[in-house]
Write an enzyme that holds these catalytic residues in place. Structure first.
Site, PDB file in Angstrom:
ATOM      1  N   HIS A  15       0.928  -1.392  -0.321  1.00  0.00           N
ATOM      2  CA  HIS A  15      -0.209  -0.311  -0.041  1.00  0.00           C
ATOM      3  C   HIS A  15       1.160   1.535  -0.165  1.00  0.00           C
ATOM      4  CE1 HIS A  15      -1.592   3.208   2.987  1.00  0.00           C
ATOM      5  NE2 HIS A  15      -2.230   3.175   2.244  1.00  0.00           N
TER       6      HIS A  15
ATOM      7  N   ASN B 150       0.398   6.041   0.048  1.00  0.00           N
ATOM      8  CA  ASN B 150      -1.037   7.330  -0.535  1.00  0.00           C
ATOM      9  C   ASN B 150       0.441   8.705  -0.485  1.00  0.00           C
ATOM     10  OD1 ASN B 150      -1.787   9.291   0.887  1.00  0.00           O
ATOM     11  ND2 ASN B 150      -3.252   8.115   0.524  1.00  0.00           N
ATOM     12  N   TYR B 151       0.640   9.369  -1.215  1.00  0.00           N
ATOM     13  CA  TYR B 151       1.483  10.464  -0.762  1.00  0.00           C
ATOM     14  C   TYR B 151       0.247  11.619  -1.415  1.00  0.00           C
ATOM     15  CZ  TYR B 151       4.763   7.284   0.053  1.00  0.00           C
ATOM     16  OH  TYR B 151       6.215   6.772   0.386  1.00  0.00           O
TER      17      TYR B 151
ATOM     18  N   GLY C 126     -17.756  11.433   0.689  1.00  0.00           N
ATOM     19  CA  GLY C 126     -17.206  11.081  -0.860  1.00  0.00           C
ATOM     20  C   GLY C 126     -17.554   9.770  -0.977  1.00  0.00           C
ATOM     21  N   ARG C 127     -16.490   9.287  -2.601  1.00  0.00           N
ATOM     22  CA  ARG C 127     -17.473   8.706  -3.709  1.00  0.00           C
ATOM     23  C   ARG C 127     -16.815   7.051  -3.022  1.00  0.00           C
ATOM     24  NH1 ARG C 127     -13.886   5.832  -7.765  1.00  0.00           N
ATOM     25  NH2 ARG C 127     -16.060   4.888  -9.809  1.00  0.00           N
TER      26      ARG C 127
END
Length: 382
Positions: free
Chosen positions: A192, A194-195, A341-342
């Site tokens: 995983h 995330n930035y 959110g989506r």
């Protein structure tokens, strides 16, 4: 009454993962700026920040040249917003290309926009030859968040609503790239990353991110390679980064009700605004560029390994732990509940299959027991 599981599932209808983590501490100057702004606002009509929700997006056929809009938000750093989005797009293209070449299958792409600005590009490879599911999603988000959303996403206990009246919503901008990859073979690890980049009204900004490895079986050379790649990336920018961010990852990805970590860590950072933004942007870029060399060689190495049904079931149980962390502890779920959110964007992180066995215990001396010890007692890898 609503069951615990039902409550958790409700949390899933949330903001994309980029808005998932923490919100940076407000500077004291921000409070002064807000006080001055209120005087002007008293004589001018107030603009409403865009509202986002799970169904506020609209699918489009062609990818816009940019999802970043021109903004009149006080203190907006438009140059950084545009360059961060451009770098995320570049990294998304490079990572998805490398994964497709390894797997032999293509990613499905969905593109959407929102009326108030922003949108996203989601790519998912499902039912592949090597990966059961691999997702890589870019999101650009404009909106306003309740102060309780700020509090729920806090890491350092900062008063991020300082300078705002009780109940007043805080306008924000966020951009990020997130990914989770679940290989078929139990010997190949899940990964995983995330930035992300955040701004709130008044010019408060910060960066966050991280990459972490979640294997079902322990191959020490693999874990050392992953950590070593990110240590090299960290050392180029600050010799203290790796030890600090490695420890942060071990603490963040901890499943409290199990007394174990989700995986074997990597790096994790948030609220990073303690130096020139250009230097942090360069570090974030370096981390994204390290994804392919840190991870894909491990999948290539193990994608054709033989395995038993029992080992497959163990992989599924570890994926169950992955689900537990993401739905119970991940701050993005709490943050998303407050902002909307989506839903497909956040559920993208979950594996297609998982398993729970009642009161399961590993056999002493087994490979499963070996990695469980590493989950319960985080180790140093480089």
């Amino acid at each position: 009454p609503m069951s615990r599981l039902s409550a958790i599932l409700l949390l899933c209808a949330s903001l994309p993962r980029l808005a998932a983590y923490t919100l940076a501490g407000s500077k004291s100057a921000h409070a002064v700026g807000r006080a001055s702004m209120r005087m002007a606002e008293a004589t001018a009509p107030k603009k409403e920040a865009p509202t986002i929700s799970w169904n506020s997006h609209q699918y489009v056929d062609e990818v816009p040249s940019s999802l970043v809009r021109d903004d009149d938000l006080s203190g907006a750093n438009m140059d950084m917003r545009r360059r961060f989005e451009a770098n995320c797009r570049r990294a998304q293209d490079a990572i998805c290309k490398a994964v497709s070449e390894l797997d032999g299958a293509e990613f499905r792409q969905d593109v959407w926009t929102r009326e108030g600005g922003g949108g996203g590009i989601s790519r998912v490879l499902a039912n592949g030859n090597v990966f059961e599911k691999a997702g890589c999603s870019l999101s650009v988000v404009y909106g306003s968040m309740p102060q309780e959303a700020l509090a729920s996403a806090t890491t350092r206990g900062a008063d991020r609503a300082k300078g705002y009246a009780p109940g007043e919503r805080v306008p924000f901008f966020a951009c990020g790239l997130s990914s989770v990859m679940h290989p078929r073979n139990p010997m190949a690890p899940t990964m995983h990353f995330n930035y992300r980049y955040f701004e709130t009204e008044g010019g408060v900004w910060w960066f966050g991110g991280g990459s972490d490895l979640t294997p079902a079986y322990l191959f020490e050379d693999d874990v050392k390679h992953f950590h070593g790649t990110y240590k090299q990336a960290c050392d180029k920018h600050d010799p203290g980064y790796y030890s600090k961010f490695k420890k942060w990852a071990d603490e963040y990805f901890y499943i409290k009700h199990r007394g174990e970590t989700r995986g074997l860590g990597g790096i994790f950072f948030d609220d990073l605004n303690d130096r020139d933004p250009e230097s942090i942007f360069a570090f974030s870029k370096e981390c994204l560029d390290s994804v392919v060399p840190a991870y894909l060689p491990l999948v290539e190495k193990h994608k054709d390994d033989s395995f038993t049904q029992k080992q497959r079931e163990w992989q599924q149980m570890r994926r169950g732990r992955y689900v537990e962390f993401n739905l119970v502890y991940d701050r993005g779920t709490v943050f998303g509940l407050k902002t909307g959110g989506r839903i497909e964007s956040i559920l993208m992180s979950l594996p297609e299959t998982a398993r729970w066995e009642y009161s399961h215990e590993t056999e002493p001396g087994s490979p499963e027991a070996d990695i469980m010890d590493a989950f319960k007692n985080p180790r140093e890898w480089c």
